[in-house]
Enzyme design. Sequence first.
Site, PDB file in Angstrom:
ATOM      1  CG  PHE A 197     -33.155  25.484  -4.940  1.00  0.00           C
ATOM      2  CD1 PHE A 197     -33.050  26.123  -4.352  1.00  0.00           C
ATOM      3  CD2 PHE A 197     -34.396  24.133  -4.761  1.00  0.00           C
ATOM      4  CE1 PHE A 197     -34.403  26.135  -2.838  1.00  0.00           C
ATOM      5  CE2 PHE A 197     -34.958  24.070  -3.586  1.00  0.00           C
ATOM      6  CZ  PHE A 197     -34.698  25.107  -2.658  1.00  0.00           C
ATOM      7  CB  SER A 198     -34.212  24.839 -11.686  1.00  0.00           C
ATOM      8  OG  SER A 198     -35.093  26.299 -12.083  1.00  0.00           O
ATOM      9  N   PRO A 210     -39.834  19.678  -5.818  1.00  0.00           N
ATOM     10  CG  PRO A 210     -41.753  20.762  -5.396  1.00  0.00           C
ATOM     11  CD  PRO A 210     -41.387  20.049  -4.976  1.00  0.00           C
ATOM     12  CB  CYS A 211     -35.664  21.778  -8.872  1.00  0.00           C
ATOM     13  SG  CYS A 211     -36.597  21.255 -10.042  1.00  0.00           S
ATOM     14  CD  GLN A 212     -41.594  24.914  -8.443  1.00  0.00           C
ATOM     15  OE1 GLN A 212     -40.745  24.438  -8.445  1.00  0.00           O
ATOM     16  NE2 GLN A 212     -42.297  25.253  -8.020  1.00  0.00           N
TER      17      GLN A 212
END
Length: 426
Positions: free
Chosen positions: A106-107, A102-104
């Site tokens: 870093f985005s 999951p990239c929330q």
Amino acid sequence: MKDKQLFVADFFAGCGGLSFGLELAGFHPAYVNELNKDAIESYLINREYEYPYLRDTAFHCNDIKDLVLNKKLLTNTIKELKNQLNIDVKNGDLDLLVGGPPCQGFSGIGHRRSYSVDKEQLPSNHLYEDMAYVVSVLKPKIFLFENVKGLLSAKWNPDGVKGEIWEDVLSTFKNLKDYQVNFSLVRAKDYGVSQNRPRVLLVGIRNDVYKKSESLIKGIVANGFLPSPTFDACDLEDLLGDLVDDNYENGGFTNKYVKPAATTVQKYFRTTVDGKLLAKGSILTEQEYSKHAPNVLTKFKYMHEHDGKIHESMKTKKFAQRVLPAKWDEKGPTITATSLPDDYVHFSQPRTLTVREWARLQGFPDYYRFAGSRTTGGIRRAGNPREGNFSRELPKYTQIGNAVPVFLAKAVGEHFAKIINKANES
């Protein structure tokens, strides 16, 4: 199962965009991990006929930590991979392992919702370590780690050093024994996707596979670890034009194709699993329209009439709302599908995109189904890390927006398949 089939284990799989593209490239799913119940259901319902074994708990899990911390579960999975799929993990038979934690954290969008919590405090930002552990145990011939562009410059906390998180991620995978590792920032638009969508792709090729297929590992992208661009993204009117219903209603839906497929890409999306092209009048799913308030409709119509500009009196805090172009300019696709479909206005109608249109942007064919609610918002979608709430709902729009574009995954998969097949021949 045939001996020479290629198999992939997909971690943090979401609704299955990466897996689906790899399947188009010749890979078969051997294992899937996904925490969210709706996302993994989307993954499974689209594979329940061809790969029914995935429903078995030996071939899927929700939390990767169950596999990491439960030695008995991991041992049983390895045993069943050999018994049922003829994949001898201990003999290095698993072809490919992929994962996009999951990239929330870093985005750009994730950062918007981080509630000022340091990235080192978000549990999801450390899942790359669990993925690396699974790689060390299953020893695939190739592994792929993918994530958002923001990871390259992210800091663990405000006092940290720019890029320090990426350095930790990179060193973790480089420290795995027996792998050659390389990476690159790629853009989905360069691989036939009607989006810009930059992604970081890190590839590890097992030493024995690398030596046997080194002649194929050449190119400008990550020194040949990744495929060369194809530069064949299509215009949005070619991609979505057949879904435009001139008689649509605000808040209503269109449940049948109102036009025949007019372009090659439209024919692709309307071709069923058994090769049938869906004609005008055939059933169409997920073409439900958001019910926009009168002032929103007025704003959208104004934007259409004024080259996408928003009147000062109509401006809101929406950070990137704009009208989608029917045709791209010389720069090609400039958008990125996210979990927020209301960032974009349809190119010919005063509305946001439907779930089906959103899915086409990501490369999912029209027969691909999605479980769960259509949309949600606020705390239910983002959680609240400041209060220790890390749970997140994944409605259909979010599942699709989080996915790896199918055509990008297919291009990568075809490249990996050539490398693995070359090594197998040797």
